[in-house]
Design an enzyme around this catalytic site. Structure first.
Site, PDB file in Angstrom:
ATOM      1  N   LYS A  33      -3.506 -11.333   7.878  1.00  0.00           N
ATOM      2  CA  LYS A  33      -3.554 -10.087   7.103  1.00  0.00           C
ATOM      3  C   LYS A  33      -4.424 -10.283   5.876  1.00  0.00           C
ATOM      4  O   LYS A  33      -4.248 -11.240   5.125  1.00  0.00           O
ATOM      5  CB  LYS A  33      -2.153  -9.650   6.672  1.00  0.00           C
ATOM      6  CG  LYS A  33      -2.135  -8.342   5.874  1.00  0.00           C
ATOM      7  CD  LYS A  33      -0.721  -7.882   5.594  1.00  0.00           C
ATOM      8  CE  LYS A  33      -0.105  -8.550   4.394  1.00  0.00           C
ATOM      9  NZ  LYS A  33      -0.689  -8.033   3.102  1.00  0.00           N
ATOM     10  N   ASP A  60      -5.067  -4.626   5.545  1.00  0.00           N
ATOM     11  CA  ASP A  60      -3.955  -3.896   4.925  1.00  0.00           C
ATOM     12  C   ASP A  60      -4.358  -3.398   3.533  1.00  0.00           C
ATOM     13  O   ASP A  60      -3.924  -3.936   2.517  1.00  0.00           O
ATOM     14  CB  ASP A  60      -2.735  -4.823   4.842  1.00  0.00           C
ATOM     15  CG  ASP A  60      -1.489  -4.114   4.349  1.00  0.00           C
ATOM     16  OD1 ASP A  60      -1.391  -2.883   4.546  1.00  0.00           O
ATOM     17  OD2 ASP A  60      -0.614  -4.782   3.780  1.00  0.00           O
ATOM     18  N   LYS A  62      -4.030  -0.035   2.699  1.00  0.00           N
ATOM     19  CA  LYS A  62      -3.111   1.068   2.363  1.00  0.00           C
ATOM     20  C   LYS A  62      -3.832   2.248   1.720  1.00  0.00           C
ATOM     21  O   LYS A  62      -3.517   2.675   0.605  1.00  0.00           O
ATOM     22  CB  LYS A  62      -1.992   0.572   1.442  1.00  0.00           C
ATOM     23  CG  LYS A  62      -1.125  -0.543   2.030  1.00  0.00           C
ATOM     24  CD  LYS A  62      -0.014  -0.917   1.054  1.00  0.00           C
ATOM     25  CE  LYS A  62       0.936  -1.945   1.629  1.00  0.00           C
ATOM     26  NZ  LYS A  62       0.339  -3.285   1.742  1.00  0.00           N
ATOM     27  N   PHE A  63      -4.784   2.820   2.442  1.00  0.00           N
ATOM     28  CA  PHE A  63      -5.551   3.937   1.908  1.00  0.00           C
ATOM     29  C   PHE A  63      -4.636   5.123   1.580  1.00  0.00           C
ATOM     30  O   PHE A  63      -3.758   5.488   2.363  1.00  0.00           O
ATOM     31  CB  PHE A  63      -6.626   4.369   2.902  1.00  0.00           C
ATOM     32  CG  PHE A  63      -7.642   3.301   3.198  1.00  0.00           C
ATOM     33  CD1 PHE A  63      -8.323   2.667   2.166  1.00  0.00           C
ATOM     34  CD2 PHE A  63      -7.909   2.922   4.501  1.00  0.00           C
ATOM     35  CE1 PHE A  63      -9.265   1.679   2.431  1.00  0.00           C
ATOM     36  CE2 PHE A  63      -8.851   1.946   4.782  1.00  0.00           C
ATOM     37  CZ  PHE A  63      -9.533   1.321   3.740  1.00  0.00           C
ATOM     38  N   ASP A  65      -5.473   8.832  -0.382  1.00  0.00           N
ATOM     39  CA  ASP A  65      -6.386   9.673  -1.144  1.00  0.00           C
ATOM     40  C   ASP A  65      -6.480  11.024  -0.445  1.00  0.00           C
ATOM     41  O   ASP A  65      -5.715  11.305   0.491  1.00  0.00           O
ATOM     42  CB  ASP A  65      -7.766   8.999  -1.235  1.00  0.00           C
ATOM     43  CG  ASP A  65      -8.468   9.267  -2.561  1.00  0.00           C
ATOM     44  OD1 ASP A  65      -8.600  10.472  -2.903  1.00  0.00           O
ATOM     45  OD2 ASP A  65      -8.869   8.319  -3.242  1.00  0.00           O
ATOM     46  N   ASN A  68     -10.739  13.757   3.032  1.00  0.00           N
ATOM     47  CA  ASN A  68     -12.121  13.368   3.248  1.00  0.00           C
ATOM     48  C   ASN A  68     -12.362  11.909   2.859  1.00  0.00           C
ATOM     49  O   ASN A  68     -13.059  11.167   3.563  1.00  0.00           O
ATOM     50  CB  ASN A  68     -13.049  14.275   2.436  1.00  0.00           C
ATOM     51  CG  ASN A  68     -14.510  14.024   2.758  1.00  0.00           C
ATOM     52  OD1 ASN A  68     -14.960  14.246   3.869  1.00  0.00           O
ATOM     53  ND2 ASN A  68     -15.262  13.567   1.768  1.00  0.00           N
ATOM     54  N   THR A  69     -11.754  11.489   1.758  1.00  0.00           N
ATOM     55  CA  THR A  69     -11.930  10.102   1.305  1.00  0.00           C
ATOM     56  C   THR A  69     -11.218   9.120   2.222  1.00  0.00           C
ATOM     57  O   THR A  69     -11.756   8.046   2.535  1.00  0.00           O
ATOM     58  CB  THR A  69     -11.410   9.950  -0.133  1.00  0.00           C
ATOM     59  OG1 THR A  69     -12.119  10.866  -0.980  1.00  0.00           O
ATOM     60  CG2 THR A  69     -11.602   8.535  -0.642  1.00  0.00           C
ATOM     61  N   THR A 119       8.245  -2.212   1.135  1.00  0.00           N
ATOM     62  CA  THR A 119       9.476  -2.998   1.246  1.00  0.00           C
ATOM     63  C   THR A 119       9.940  -3.568  -0.088  1.00  0.00           C
ATOM     64  O   THR A 119      11.008  -4.174  -0.158  1.00  0.00           O
ATOM     65  CB  THR A 119       9.305  -4.146   2.266  1.00  0.00           C
ATOM     66  OG1 THR A 119       8.117  -4.875   1.957  1.00  0.00           O
ATOM     67  CG2 THR A 119       9.198  -3.597   3.674  1.00  0.00           C
ATOM     68  N   ARG A 181      12.089 -12.669   6.321  1.00  0.00           N
ATOM     69  CA  ARG A 181      12.310 -13.954   5.677  1.00  0.00           C
ATOM     70  C   ARG A 181      13.235 -14.821   6.525  1.00  0.00           C
ATOM     71  O   ARG A 181      14.317 -14.364   6.919  1.00  0.00           O
ATOM     72  CB  ARG A 181      12.959 -13.756   4.294  1.00  0.00           C
ATOM     73  CG  ARG A 181      12.037 -13.098   3.261  1.00  0.00           C
ATOM     74  CD  ARG A 181      10.974 -14.076   2.819  1.00  0.00           C
ATOM     75  NE  ARG A 181      10.133 -13.545   1.733  1.00  0.00           N
ATOM     76  CZ  ARG A 181       9.000 -12.881   1.919  1.00  0.00           C
ATOM     77  NH1 ARG A 181       8.579 -12.637   3.146  1.00  0.00           N
ATOM     78  NH2 ARG A 181       8.288 -12.461   0.892  1.00  0.00           N
ATOM     79  N   GLY A 210       4.790 -14.157   4.876  1.00  0.00           N
ATOM     80  CA  GLY A 210       3.836 -14.759   3.966  1.00  0.00           C
ATOM     81  C   GLY A 210       4.327 -15.979   3.244  1.00  0.00           C
ATOM     82  O   GLY A 210       4.152 -17.113   3.701  1.00  0.00           O
ATOM     83  N   ARG A 211       4.980 -15.780   2.098  1.00  0.00           N
ATOM     84  CA  ARG A 211       5.304 -16.881   1.205  1.00  0.00           C
ATOM     85  C   ARG A 211       6.141 -18.001   1.818  1.00  0.00           C
ATOM     86  O   ARG A 211       5.928 -19.175   1.467  1.00  0.00           O
ATOM     87  CB  ARG A 211       5.971 -16.326  -0.062  1.00  0.00           C
ATOM     88  CG  ARG A 211       4.948 -15.760  -1.052  1.00  0.00           C
ATOM     89  CD  ARG A 211       5.576 -14.910  -2.122  1.00  0.00           C
ATOM     90  NE  ARG A 211       5.925 -13.585  -1.616  1.00  0.00           N
ATOM     91  CZ  ARG A 211       6.375 -12.603  -2.382  1.00  0.00           C
ATOM     92  NH1 ARG A 211       6.560 -12.800  -3.676  1.00  0.00           N
ATOM     93  NH2 ARG A 211       6.653 -11.430  -1.854  1.00  0.00           N
TER      94      ARG A 211
END
Length: 232
Positions: A33, A60, A62-63, A65, A68-69, A119, A181, A210-211
């Site tokens: 990711k 990722d 996360k658009f 707007d 159109n954008t 989350t 986790r 991830g972590r």
């Protein structure tokens, strides 16, 4: 699909050098990711590195707007040959449909996912900070249904909502769960968590972990430990 192919590891590092070092330490990972921090730092360069290594990519960003954008951003992002792209469901139906139409024109045809609720947020945040008069599971479901009705391929949700979304949205709706986790890892800023095995059993297609892996003293050992626990 093997368990290893269902786990997406975030490249949540600030530089290209740090990202490459992590890729070198975890050659077994097939799906990565790329989020805002790294993409803002490197631009599409990091995506080229991943493509050269024949990795799958979850872009990722996360658009969120005006339609159109959002459409323009999704159209541009799809040219990178990534596998998954995210938009916020709260951008609304017009923006989601515009994103879907933009993606459909891409030769690489990535899958488009809608963010239901971050989350890091819990029921109290939803009620008191965002002033949304719905219970959290109902809100996440409504966002997923809005996405599906708009032609979006799937949703990003916490593992605590994934069973309900799977039941209502069907088997073909792709569900990606962050906030996963292992039992031996700290939850950090994630509020709505499950173990990897629980999340997959509940109906998740992919897990973002991830972590517990990337911040471990030995990332490869942590990766193998998670794979073994889920597969057992």
């Amino acid at each position: 699909m093997s368990v290893a192919d269902q786990i997406i590891v975030p490249l949540d590092v600030p530089t290209e050098e740090a990202a490459i070092a992590l890729l070198d330490r975890l050659p077994q990972v097939t799906f990565w990711k790329v989020g805002l921090e790294l993409f803002v730092a490197t631009g599409p360069t990091i995506l080229k590195h991943l493509k050269e290594r024949q990795k799958k990519i979850f872009l990722d960003l996360k658009f969120h707007d005006i339609p159109n954008t959002v459409a323009g951003a999704c159209g541009s992002a799809s040219q990178y040959g990534v596998d998954l792209i995210t938009v916020h469901a709260t951008a609304g139906k017009k923006a989601l449909k515009a994103a879907t139409e933009a993606i459909a024109q891409s030769p690489s045809a990535p899958q488009l996912l809608a963010i239901t609720l971050l989350t890091s947020l819990n029921a109290r945040d939803l009620a008191f900070d965002l002033k949304i008069p719905l219970e959290l599971p109902e809100y996440a479901l409504q966002m997923a249904l809005l996405a599906k009705d708009s032609g979006i391929n799937g949703a990003v949700c916490s593992p605590q909502e994934v069973a309900q979304l799977r039941q209502v949205c069907g088997q073909d709706f792709v569900l990606v769960c962050p906030g996963v986790r292992p039992s031996w890892a700290q939850t950090g800023d994630q509020q709505r968590v499950m173990t990897p095995k629980q999340a997959l059993k509940a109906g998740a297609d992919y897990l973002v972990i991830g972590r517990p892996i990337t911040m471990a003293d030995d990332p490869l050992m942590a990766w193998n430990r998670i794979i073994d626990e889920v597969s057992s």
